[in-house]
Motif scaffolding. Structure first.
Motif, mmCIF file in Angstrom:
data_model
loop_
_atom_site.group_PDB
_atom_site.id
_atom_site.type_symbol
_atom_site.label_atom_id
_atom_site.label_comp_id
_atom_site.label_asym_id
_atom_site.label_seq_id
_atom_site.Cartn_x
_atom_site.Cartn_y
_atom_site.Cartn_z
ATOM 1 N N GLY A 98 -3.150 2.031 -14.972
ATOM 2 C CA GLY A 98 -3.341 2.528 -16.384
ATOM 3 C C GLY A 98 -4.764 1.705 -16.836
ATOM 4 O O GLY A 98 -5.822 2.291 -16.253
ATOM 5 N N GLY A 99 -4.765 1.266 -17.970
ATOM 6 C CA GLY A 99 -5.986 0.895 -18.840
ATOM 7 C C GLY A 99 -6.824 -0.412 -17.939
ATOM 8 O O GLY A 99 -7.869 -0.446 -18.368
ATOM 9 N N GLU A 100 -6.214 -0.853 -16.825
ATOM 10 C CA GLU A 100 -7.072 -1.789 -16.020
ATOM 11 C C GLU A 100 -8.076 -1.158 -15.054
ATOM 12 O O GLU A 100 -7.837 0.221 -14.518
ATOM 13 N N VAL A 101 -9.448 -1.722 -14.841
ATOM 14 C CA VAL A 101 -10.142 -1.152 -13.809
ATOM 15 C C VAL A 101 -9.747 -1.551 -12.532
ATOM 16 O O VAL A 101 -9.156 -2.584 -12.241
ATOM 17 N N ARG A 102 -9.483 -0.608 -11.735
ATOM 18 C CA ARG A 102 -8.773 -0.767 -10.334
ATOM 19 C C ARG A 102 -9.773 -1.318 -9.261
ATOM 20 O O ARG A 102 -11.076 -1.030 -9.554
ATOM 21 N N ARG A 103 -9.189 -2.311 -8.548
ATOM 22 C CA ARG A 103 -10.035 -3.106 -7.740
ATOM 23 C C ARG A 103 -9.839 -2.762 -6.212
ATOM 24 O O ARG A 103 -8.527 -2.556 -5.989
ATOM 25 N N ILE A 104 -10.862 -2.854 -5.335
ATOM 26 C CA ILE A 104 -10.193 -2.487 -3.860
ATOM 27 C C ILE A 104 -9.929 -3.964 -3.124
ATOM 28 O O ILE A 104 -9.480 -3.786 -2.201
ATOM 29 N N THR A 105 -10.422 -5.070 -3.732
ATOM 30 C CA THR A 105 -10.248 -6.112 -3.056
ATOM 31 C C THR A 105 -8.698 -6.692 -2.667
ATOM 32 O O THR A 105 -8.830 -7.003 -1.501
ATOM 33 N N PRO A 106 -8.116 -6.401 -3.632
ATOM 34 C CA PRO A 106 -6.608 -6.819 -3.005
ATOM 35 C C PRO A 106 -6.000 -5.925 -2.128
ATOM 36 O O PRO A 106 -5.155 -6.358 -1.384
ATOM 37 N N LEU A 107 -6.603 -4.695 -2.153
ATOM 38 C CA LEU A 107 -5.995 -3.891 -1.041
ATOM 39 C C LEU A 107 -6.681 -4.072 0.361
ATOM 40 O O LEU A 107 -5.957 -4.362 1.113
ATOM 41 N N VAL A 108 -7.968 -4.668 0.432
ATOM 42 C CA VAL A 108 -8.526 -5.020 1.898
ATOM 43 C C VAL A 108 -7.897 -6.356 2.052
ATOM 44 O O VAL A 108 -7.823 -6.812 3.466
ATOM 45 N N TYR A 109 -7.606 -7.262 1.075
ATOM 46 C CA TYR A 109 -7.065 -8.500 1.415
ATOM 47 C C TYR A 109 -5.577 -8.710 1.676
ATOM 48 O O TYR A 109 -4.942 -9.374 2.350
ATOM 49 N N ALA A 110 -4.817 -7.486 1.635
ATOM 50 C CA ALA A 110 -3.491 -7.492 1.701
ATOM 51 C C ALA A 110 -3.230 -7.446 3.348
ATOM 52 O O ALA A 110 -3.849 -6.778 4.072
ATOM 53 N N ARG A 111 -1.876 -7.670 3.531
ATOM 54 C CA ARG A 111 -1.319 -7.403 4.868
ATOM 55 C C ARG A 111 -1.243 -6.021 5.326
ATOM 56 O O ARG A 111 -1.399 -5.239 4.480
ATOM 57 N N LYS A 112 -1.104 -5.678 6.429
ATOM 58 C CA LYS A 112 -1.446 -4.246 6.873
ATOM 59 C C LYS A 112 0.077 -3.523 7.637
ATOM 60 O O LYS A 112 0.138 -3.849 8.820
ATOM 61 N N PRO A 113 1.022 -3.558 6.892
ATOM 62 C CA PRO A 113 2.439 -3.248 7.703
ATOM 63 C C PRO A 113 2.398 -2.154 8.315
ATOM 64 O O PRO A 113 3.161 -2.145 9.382
ATOM 65 N N LYS A 114 1.545 -1.075 8.082
ATOM 66 C CA LYS A 114 1.536 0.040 8.932
ATOM 67 C C LYS A 114 0.705 -0.214 10.237
ATOM 68 O O LYS A 114 1.244 0.481 11.438
ATOM 69 N N THR A 115 -0.160 -0.991 10.154
ATOM 70 C CA THR A 115 -0.934 -1.264 11.487
ATOM 71 C C THR A 115 0.253 -2.198 12.376
ATOM 72 O O THR A 115 0.476 -1.824 13.581
ATOM 73 N N LEU A 116 0.920 -2.923 11.837
ATOM 74 C CA LEU A 116 1.698 -3.685 12.469
ATOM 75 C C LEU A 116 2.715 -2.900 13.259
ATOM 76 O O LEU A 116 3.057 -3.162 14.374
ATOM 77 N N ALA A 117 3.419 -1.816 12.384
ATOM 78 C CA ALA A 117 4.439 -1.231 13.031
ATOM 79 C C ALA A 117 4.008 -0.249 14.044
ATOM 80 O O ALA A 117 4.570 -0.320 15.090
ATOM 81 N N MET A 118 2.602 0.185 13.766
ATOM 82 C CA MET A 118 1.904 1.021 14.910
ATOM 83 C C MET A 118 1.935 0.138 16.153
ATOM 84 O O MET A 118 1.841 0.823 17.378
ATOM 85 N N LEU A 119 1.501 -0.971 16.038
ATOM 86 C CA LEU A 119 1.244 -1.907 17.069
ATOM 87 C C LEU A 119 2.466 -2.115 18.200
ATOM 88 O O LEU A 119 2.356 -2.218 19.346
ATOM 89 N N GLN A 120 3.541 -1.971 17.576
ATOM 90 C CA GLN A 120 4.990 -2.187 18.205
ATOM 91 C C GLN A 120 5.094 -1.244 19.219
ATOM 92 O O GLN A 120 5.876 -1.283 20.426
ATOM 93 N N THR A 121 4.487 0.065 19.039
ATOM 94 C CA THR A 121 4.540 1.246 20.042
ATOM 95 C C THR A 121 3.464 1.534 20.915
ATOM 96 O O THR A 121 3.474 2.693 21.414
ATOM 97 N N SER A 122 2.244 0.816 20.538
ATOM 98 C CA SER A 122 1.027 1.515 20.784
ATOM 99 C C SER A 122 0.990 0.918 22.313
ATOM 100 O O SER A 122 1.816 0.007 22.872
ATOM 101 N N VAL A 123 -0.172 1.261 22.958
ATOM 102 C CA VAL A 123 -0.469 1.006 24.506
ATOM 103 C C VAL A 123 -1.409 0.048 24.580
ATOM 104 O O VAL A 123 -2.063 -0.333 25.682
#
Length: 369
Positions: free
Chosen positions: A51-76
């Motif tokens: 909403g009224g807050e300016v959105r920041r990208i830092t918290p997104l790049v700092y956060a864990r990457k669950p999709k990457t972790l999930a994909m690594l389980q089945t990757s080669v």
């Protein structure tokens, strides 16, 4: 009757204020955003801010990457590399410097690449080398906190891993904003850092999806504008004249949105120049240059644009003369001697000018205060 009208007026005013304050969010979302606003990025809660807050990208790049972790389980990916990739992707970096917090980091907590893992992707090799140099080469105390240079290298390395694992066009629509933020960082800054040309088509696609999932972020508008300007030569060859006109109308819309969201003044100036010159067309560059007059900075910019015009016309000697004129007009500006030096090297192209005139990304764009 008067009381009823007064009550109605107060209700409308209150509703207008609420909508303006919350931009249409539900009460629960708005309360969450207000709570998050007081904690800031270090807790990671401002990922919730909407909403009224300016959105920041830092918290997104700092956060864990669950999709990457999930994909690594089945990757080669080979096991020695997989261990490193999983350790990187599992780090929650929001709050990394908050002593006593659950995510506070020491150097001893940082993942290190095993010698048995051989990286072949050029971006991964480049970022991992810088990660090692920034975080470990100086033999810091294992109980020291990572400094800013080390943290940047860590974030870039993880972003490159995310892109390596997830950046297939077919799966971009299924990614969360945390992974999209990583791919955006890695696709735009990492290739440029090692001297390669960023994949602007990929950058545009990722930015479009990030905008849909996390709208209202100035950086996304800046990236969309940058990617489309750099793809203009491709668009121009494949679009009819009416479609080209529509393209630049869309670019104006992106610029207006970026300006509303607070893109930096210099970026705004470069966006305006790209719009005025329709992607730096020579005749339009000359027209803008001829219209500049007044202060020394305007005169210097006029010389720079005139130099760019001559360079695009394959008139190198005249271009260098104009850069020399810019240096004389504004000797304190360091960009002009740098441009002159780069243009003097055999094989220099128009990218030398675009460093000063185009919309470009920098590490600071991904490191919000």
């Amino acid at each position: 009757m008067t009381r009823v009208l007064l009550l109605l007026a107060l209700t409308l005013a209150g509703g207008t204020y609420y909508l303006k304050k919350t931009r249409g969010l539900g009460p629960g979302e708005w309360i969450a955003s207000e709570v998050a606003r007081h904690f800031g990025k270090k807790t990671g809660l401002d990922v919730m801010v909407t909403g009224g807050e300016v959105r920041r990208i830092t918290p997104l790049v700092y956060a864990r990457k669950p999709k990457t972790l999930a994909m690594l389980q089945t990757s080669v990916v080979l096991p020695p590399c997989k261990v490193f990739f999983e350790a990187l992707s599992g780090l929650e970096l929001n709050g990394f410097d908050q002593k006593g917090g659950p995510h506070y980091l020491f150097v001893k907590d940082l993942p290190r690449l095993s010698g048995e893992c051989e990286l072949t992707d050029p971006d991964l090799k480049w970022v991992n080398q810088h990660y090692f140099e920034a975080c470990f080469a100086g033999n810091p105390s294992s109980l020291a906190a990572p400094d800013a240079r080390c943290l940047r290298a860590l974030v870039w390395t993880r972003a490159a891993v995310t892109r390596h694992i997830l950046a297939e066009p077919a799966q971009l629509d299924h990614l969360e904003k945390e992974e999209l933020a990583d791919i955006l960082l890695a696709s735009s800054l990492v290739p440029a850092g090692r001297g390669a040309t960023p994949p602007f088509g990929e950058i545009r696609e990722v930015a479009e999806r990030l905008e849909r999932k996390y709208p209202g972020m100035a950086l996304t508008q800046k990236v969309l504008f940058m990617a489309r300007v750099n793809l203009w030569k491709v668009y121009r060859e494949n679009l009819s004249y009416p479609d080209q006109a529509r393209f630049w109308e869309e670019m104006k819309g992106i610029f207006v949105r970026a300006k509303e969201l607070g893109v930096a003044p210099q970026d705004q100036k470069n966006m305006e120049l790209a719009l005025e010159t329709r992607g730096f067309e020579p005749s339009l560059i000359k027209k803008v240059a001829d219209a500049l007059e007044g202060s020394p900075s305007s005169a210097a910019k006029r010389s720079l644009l005139t130099a760019f015009y001559h360079w695009k016309q394959a008139e190198a000697a005249l271009a260098l003369e104009q850069i020399e004129a810019a240096i004389r007009t504004q000797p304190e500006e360091k960009i002009f001697p740098a441009i002159f030096k780069e243009l003097s090297v055999t094989g220099a192209g128009e990218e030398v000018f675009l460093k000063a005139l185009n919309v470009n990304l920098s590490p600071g764009d991904f490191e919000n205060p």
